[in-house]
Motif scaffolding. Structure first.
Motif, PDB file in Angstrom:
ATOM      1  N   HIS A   5      28.168  41.161 -30.067  1.00  0.00           N
ATOM      2  CA  HIS A   5      28.573  39.768 -29.857  1.00  0.00           C
ATOM      3  C   HIS A   5      28.934  39.623 -28.388  1.00  0.00           C
ATOM      4  CE1 HIS A   5      29.041  37.907 -33.877  1.00  0.00           C
ATOM      5  NE2 HIS A   5      29.110  39.162 -34.268  1.00  0.00           N
ATOM      6  N   VAL A   6      28.408  38.601 -27.741  1.00  0.00           N
ATOM      7  CA  VAL A   6      28.719  38.348 -26.336  1.00  0.00           C
ATOM      8  C   VAL A   6      28.979  36.861 -26.149  1.00  0.00           C
ATOM      9  CG1 VAL A   6      27.319  40.289 -25.515  1.00  0.00           C
ATOM     10  CG2 VAL A   6      26.308  38.007 -25.659  1.00  0.00           C
ATOM     11  N   THR A   7      29.559  36.531 -25.017  1.00  0.00           N
ATOM     12  CA  THR A   7      29.679  35.141 -24.600  1.00  0.00           C
ATOM     13  C   THR A   7      28.823  34.988 -23.356  1.00  0.00           C
ATOM     14  OG1 THR A   7      31.905  34.988 -25.500  1.00  0.00           O
ATOM     15  CG2 THR A   7      31.243  33.303 -23.899  1.00  0.00           C
ATOM     16  N   LEU A   8      27.802  34.163 -23.468  1.00  0.00           N
ATOM     17  CA  LEU A   8      26.854  33.965 -22.378  1.00  0.00           C
ATOM     18  C   LEU A   8      27.347  32.915 -21.400  1.00  0.00           C
ATOM     19  CD1 LEU A   8      23.591  33.631 -24.500  1.00  0.00           C
ATOM     20  CD2 LEU A   8      24.368  35.668 -23.275  1.00  0.00           C
ATOM     21  N   ALA A   9      27.053  33.129 -20.130  1.00  0.00           N
ATOM     22  CA  ALA A   9      27.197  32.069 -19.138  1.00  0.00           C
ATOM     23  C   ALA A   9      25.887  31.282 -19.152  1.00  0.00           C
ATOM     24  CB  ALA A   9      27.434  32.673 -17.757  1.00  0.00           C
ATOM     25  N   PRO A  10      25.931  29.980 -18.880  1.00  0.00           N
ATOM     26  CA  PRO A  10      24.675  29.236 -18.783  1.00  0.00           C
ATOM     27  C   PRO A  10      23.782  29.859 -17.708  1.00  0.00           C
ATOM     28  CG  PRO A  10      26.540  27.730 -18.794  1.00  0.00           C
ATOM     29  CD  PRO A  10      27.090  29.131 -18.639  1.00  0.00           C
ATOM     30  N   GLN A  11      22.481  29.810 -17.926  1.00  0.00           N
ATOM     31  CA  GLN A  11      21.518  30.363 -16.988  1.00  0.00           C
ATOM     32  C   GLN A  11      20.393  29.367 -16.769  1.00  0.00           C
ATOM     33  OE1 GLN A  11      20.181  34.450 -17.867  1.00  0.00           O
ATOM     34  NE2 GLN A  11      21.344  34.221 -19.746  1.00  0.00           N
ATOM     35  N   ARG A  12      19.698  29.548 -15.685  1.00  0.00           N
ATOM     36  CA  ARG A  12      18.538  28.702 -15.381  1.00  0.00           C
ATOM     37  C   ARG A  12      17.335  29.620 -15.163  1.00  0.00           C
ATOM     38  NH1 ARG A  12      18.684  23.403 -11.834  1.00  0.00           N
ATOM     39  NH2 ARG A  12      19.219  22.723 -13.922  1.00  0.00           N
ATOM     40  N   PRO A  90      28.530  31.655 -27.484  1.00  0.00           N
ATOM     41  CA  PRO A  90      28.406  32.866 -28.291  1.00  0.00           C
ATOM     42  C   PRO A  90      26.949  33.221 -28.583  1.00  0.00           C
ATOM     43  CG  PRO A  90      29.136  31.045 -29.661  1.00  0.00           C
ATOM     44  CD  PRO A  90      29.119  30.548 -28.238  1.00  0.00           C
ATOM     45  N   ALA A  91      26.691  34.520 -28.594  1.00  0.00           N
ATOM     46  CA  ALA A  91      25.346  35.020 -28.877  1.00  0.00           C
ATOM     47  C   ALA A  91      25.455  36.431 -29.441  1.00  0.00           C
ATOM     48  CB  ALA A  91      24.498  35.021 -27.615  1.00  0.00           C
TER      49      ALA A  91
END
Length: 151
Positions: A5-12, A90-91
Protein backbone atom coordinates in the motif's frame (compact mmCIF):
# COMPACT_ATOMS: atom_id res chain seq x y z
CA UNK A 1 4.91 -11.77 -4.22
CA UNK A 2 4.73 -8.62 -2.11
CA UNK A 3 1.94 -6.10 -2.52
CA UNK A 4 2.48 -2.71 -0.97
CA UNK A 5 0.00 0.00 0.00
CA UNK A 6 1.41 3.40 -0.94
CA UNK A 7 0.28 6.99 -1.18
CA UNK A 8 1.06 8.38 -4.60
CA UNK A 9 1.93 11.96 -5.42
CA UNK A 10 0.22 13.24 -8.57
CA UNK A 11 2.38 12.73 -11.66
CA UNK A 12 2.40 13.97 -15.22
CA UNK A 13 3.23 11.72 -18.18
CA UNK A 14 4.08 13.04 -21.64
CA UNK A 15 3.53 10.38 -24.27
CA UNK A 16 1.55 9.03 -27.19
CA UNK A 17 -1.99 7.75 -26.73
CA UNK A 18 -3.57 4.99 -28.84
CA UNK A 19 -5.77 1.93 -28.81
CA UNK A 20 -3.48 -1.03 -29.48
CA UNK A 21 -4.17 -4.76 -29.92
CA UNK A 22 -2.80 -6.53 -26.84
CA UNK A 23 -0.92 -8.95 -29.09
CA UNK A 24 0.96 -5.97 -30.61
CA UNK A 25 1.88 -4.10 -27.40
CA UNK A 26 5.53 -5.15 -27.32
CA UNK A 27 6.01 -4.07 -30.95
CA UNK A 28 4.24 -0.75 -30.22
CA UNK A 29 6.28 0.20 -27.14
CA UNK A 30 9.89 0.50 -28.40
CA UNK A 31 9.32 2.75 -31.44
CA UNK A 32 6.75 4.80 -29.51
CA UNK A 33 9.09 5.36 -26.55
CA UNK A 34 11.91 6.25 -28.94
CA UNK A 35 9.67 8.80 -30.72
CA UNK A 36 8.52 10.35 -27.42
CA UNK A 37 12.11 10.58 -26.14
CA UNK A 38 13.24 12.27 -29.40
CA UNK A 39 10.38 14.76 -29.19
CA UNK A 40 11.21 15.55 -25.56
CA UNK A 41 14.88 15.98 -26.41
CA UNK A 42 14.08 18.22 -29.40
CA UNK A 43 12.03 20.51 -27.15
CA UNK A 44 14.24 20.41 -24.06
CA UNK A 45 11.75 18.51 -21.90
CA UNK A 46 13.48 16.61 -19.08
CA UNK A 47 12.54 12.97 -18.44
CA UNK A 48 11.95 12.46 -14.71
CA UNK A 49 11.33 8.73 -14.50
CA UNK A 50 11.36 5.38 -16.24
CA UNK A 51 9.30 4.58 -19.33
CA UNK A 52 5.64 4.22 -18.36
CA UNK A 53 2.52 2.70 -19.91
CA UNK A 54 -0.84 3.90 -18.58
CA UNK A 55 -3.75 1.53 -19.23
CA UNK A 56 -7.32 2.80 -19.36
CA UNK A 57 -10.40 0.71 -18.64
CA UNK A 58 -10.77 -3.02 -19.04
CA UNK A 59 -8.16 -4.79 -21.14
CA UNK A 60 -9.68 -7.09 -23.75
CA UNK A 61 -8.23 -7.92 -27.17
CA UNK A 62 -7.12 -4.29 -27.37
CA UNK A 63 -6.23 -1.66 -24.82
CA UNK A 64 -6.30 2.11 -24.62
CA UNK A 65 -2.79 3.09 -23.56
CA UNK A 66 -0.56 6.13 -23.13
CA UNK A 67 3.14 5.32 -23.47
CA UNK A 68 5.70 7.88 -22.36
CA UNK A 69 7.76 9.34 -19.55
CA UNK A 70 7.17 11.26 -16.33
CA UNK A 71 7.83 14.98 -16.75
CA UNK A 72 7.64 18.16 -14.66
CA UNK A 73 4.21 19.61 -14.04
CA UNK A 74 4.94 22.53 -16.38
CA UNK A 75 5.71 20.37 -19.43
CA UNK A 76 3.40 20.85 -22.40
CA UNK A 77 2.76 18.45 -25.26
CA UNK A 78 4.30 18.95 -28.69
CA UNK A 79 3.46 17.47 -32.10
CA UNK A 80 1.45 14.26 -31.63
CA UNK A 81 2.08 13.82 -27.91
CA UNK A 82 -0.40 14.17 -25.06
CA UNK A 83 -0.19 15.01 -21.38
CA UNK A 84 -1.67 12.51 -18.98
CA UNK A 85 -2.10 13.55 -15.35
CA UNK A 86 -1.94 10.54 -13.04
CA UNK A 87 -3.79 10.76 -9.75
CA UNK A 88 -2.25 10.98 -6.34
CA UNK A 89 -3.67 9.09 -3.38
CA UNK A 90 -3.88 5.51 -2.17
CA UNK A 91 -2.63 2.73 -4.42
CA UNK A 92 -1.33 -0.82 -4.37
CA UNK A 93 1.93 -1.67 -6.12
CA UNK A 94 3.88 -4.81 -6.92
CA UNK A 95 7.15 -5.38 -8.72
CA UNK A 96 7.21 -7.94 -11.53
CA UNK A 97 10.67 -9.43 -12.04
CA UNK A 98 11.30 -11.18 -15.33
CA UNK A 99 10.25 -11.02 -18.94
CA UNK A 100 7.12 -9.38 -20.23
CA UNK A 101 5.70 -12.73 -21.35
CA UNK A 102 4.70 -13.48 -17.72
CA UNK A 103 3.67 -10.00 -16.60
CA UNK A 104 -0.01 -10.86 -17.08
CA UNK A 105 0.27 -13.42 -14.28
CA UNK A 106 1.58 -10.73 -11.92
CA UNK A 107 -1.28 -8.40 -12.90
CA UNK A 108 -3.75 -11.22 -12.20
CA UNK A 109 -2.25 -11.96 -8.77
CA UNK A 110 -2.34 -8.26 -7.92
CA UNK A 111 -5.97 -7.78 -8.99
CA UNK A 112 -6.98 -10.98 -7.14
CA UNK A 113 -5.27 -9.68 -4.00
CA UNK A 114 -7.02 -6.30 -4.30
CA UNK A 115 -10.38 -8.12 -4.46
CA UNK A 116 -9.48 -10.38 -1.52
CA UNK A 117 -8.70 -7.27 0.54
CA UNK A 118 -12.14 -5.83 -0.35
CA UNK A 119 -10.51 -2.89 -2.10
CA UNK A 120 -11.56 -1.34 -5.41
CA UNK A 121 -9.10 -0.38 -8.11
CA UNK A 122 -9.59 2.78 -10.16
CA UNK A 123 -10.30 2.56 -13.89
CA UNK A 124 -6.66 3.04 -14.83
CA UNK A 125 -3.39 1.41 -13.89
CA UNK A 126 0.18 1.75 -15.08
CA UNK A 127 3.47 -0.03 -15.49
CA UNK A 128 6.81 1.63 -14.83
CA UNK A 129 9.68 -0.14 -16.62
CA UNK A 130 12.37 0.30 -13.96
CA UNK A 131 14.83 -2.15 -15.55
CA UNK A 132 14.12 -3.29 -19.11
CA UNK A 133 15.82 -4.22 -22.36
CA UNK A 134 17.64 -0.87 -22.53
CA UNK A 135 19.31 -1.56 -19.17
CA UNK A 136 19.87 -5.33 -19.39
CA UNK A 137 19.76 -7.88 -22.21
CA UNK A 138 18.71 -10.55 -19.67
CA UNK A 139 14.90 -10.70 -19.21
CA UNK A 140 15.42 -12.34 -15.79
CA UNK A 141 16.83 -9.00 -14.58
CA UNK A 142 13.94 -6.85 -15.82
CA UNK A 143 11.75 -5.15 -13.20
CA UNK A 144 8.38 -3.59 -13.85
CA UNK A 145 6.49 -1.70 -11.15
CA UNK A 146 2.73 -2.30 -11.43
CA UNK A 147 0.64 0.54 -9.96
CA UNK A 148 -3.08 0.27 -9.22
CA UNK A 149 -4.62 3.43 -7.77
CA UNK A 150 -7.55 2.66 -5.46
CA UNK A 151 -11.01 4.04 -6.07
Amino acid sequence: MNFEHVTLAPQRILGYHATVPVASLSEYFRPTLDAVAREMDDHGVEILGPPTAVYHGVITDSVEVTVGFRVAALATPRAASVIEDLPGGPAVVAVHTGGYDTIGETHQRLTDWICQQHLAAASLSWEEYVIGPAESPDPAAWQTRLVYPLA
